[in-house]
Motif scaffolding. Structure first.
Motif, PDB file in Angstrom:
ATOM      1  N   TRP A   1       0.849  -1.177   0.000  1.00 15.38           N
ATOM      2  CA  TRP A   1       0.000   0.000   0.000  1.00 15.38           C
ATOM      3  C   TRP A   1       0.888   1.232   0.000  1.00 15.38           C
ATOM      4  N   SER A   2       0.728   2.092  -0.953  1.00 11.68           N
ATOM      5  CA  SER A   2       1.576   3.272  -1.056  1.00 11.68           C
ATOM      6  C   SER A   2       1.209   4.289   0.023  1.00 11.68           C
ATOM      7  N   TYR A   3       2.151   5.148   0.319  1.00 12.71           N
ATOM      8  CA  TYR A   3       1.917   6.224   1.285  1.00 12.71           C
ATOM      9  C   TYR A   3       0.725   7.063   0.839  1.00 12.71           C
ATOM     10  N   PHE A   4       0.670   7.414  -0.430  1.00 12.62           N
ATOM     11  CA  PHE A   4      -0.414   8.244  -0.963  1.00 12.62           C
ATOM     12  C   PHE A   4      -1.766   7.564  -0.755  1.00 12.62           C
ATOM     13  N   SER A   5      -1.874   6.276  -1.069  1.00 10.34           N
ATOM     14  CA  SER A   5      -3.142   5.551  -0.905  1.00 10.34           C
ATOM     15  C   SER A   5      -3.560   5.499   0.564  1.00 10.34           C
ATOM     16  N   HIS A   6      -2.592   5.256   1.433  1.00 14.82           N
ATOM     17  CA  HIS A   6      -2.859   5.222   2.874  1.00 14.82           C
ATOM     18  C   HIS A   6      -3.376   6.570   3.347  1.00 14.82           C
ATOM     19  N   ARG A   7      -2.666   7.633   2.998  1.00 11.61           N
ATOM     20  CA  ARG A   7      -3.055   8.982   3.399  1.00 11.61           C
ATOM     21  C   ARG A   7      -4.430   9.350   2.854  1.00 11.61           C
ATOM     22  N   GLU A   8      -4.672   9.023   1.588  1.00  7.79           N
ATOM     23  CA  GLU A   8      -5.937   9.369   0.956  1.00  7.79           C
ATOM     24  C   GLU A   8      -7.116   8.636   1.599  1.00  7.79           C
ATOM     25  N   SER A   9      -6.964   7.349   1.888  1.00  9.35           N
ATOM     26  CA  SER A   9      -8.073   6.590   2.470  1.00  9.35           C
ATOM     27  C   SER A   9      -8.393   7.056   3.885  1.00  9.35           C
TER      28      SER A   9
END
Length: 117
Positions: free
Chosen positions: A12-20
């Motif tokens: 899981w990318s940092y961006f996906s984690h932050r966005e969710s």
């Protein structure tokens, strides 16, 4: 709102984690600029409430002294605040004798208008 997790074989990318986390927070009306670290402070404080000492909390979160004291824990001396509130300073006791007092009905009626009167 539905959060789509990544495929299990995929990191899981940092961006996906932050966005969710941001979507979940905003859907609940929570505004935070610490989306990826939003649980760090509360988990550190919860550990402190369960009588973990600062060194244990710091090691668990892999934080240095500056980070844990400046960002995740309050600067209040927990033992002193607890003792001033009437809690014993030893062990994990959360019972207050004064909590067993039952106020008179006349006082309850004045404070809580919904109580029959």
């Amino acid at each position: 709102m539905k959060i789509k997790p990544p495929h299990q074989a995929q990191e899981w990318s940092y961006f996906s984690h932050r966005e969710s986390i941001g979507k979940a927070s905003s859907s609940l009306g929570i505004r935070s600029n610490k989306n990826t670290h939003i649980n760090c402070g509360s988990s550190a404080r919860m550990a402190g409430n369960m009588c973990a000492n600062v060194d244990q909390i710091r090691r668990q979160g892999r934080w240095n002294n500056t980070t844990i004291n400046g960002a995740y824990l309050t600067n209040l001396p927990r033992e002193l605040v607890g003792s001033m509130a009437g809690f014993p300073t030893y062990g994990r006791f959360f019972y207050l004798t004064r909590a067993a007092l039952h106020p008179p009905t006349s006082l309850c009626k004045k404070l809580f208008l919904a109580i029959g009167g």
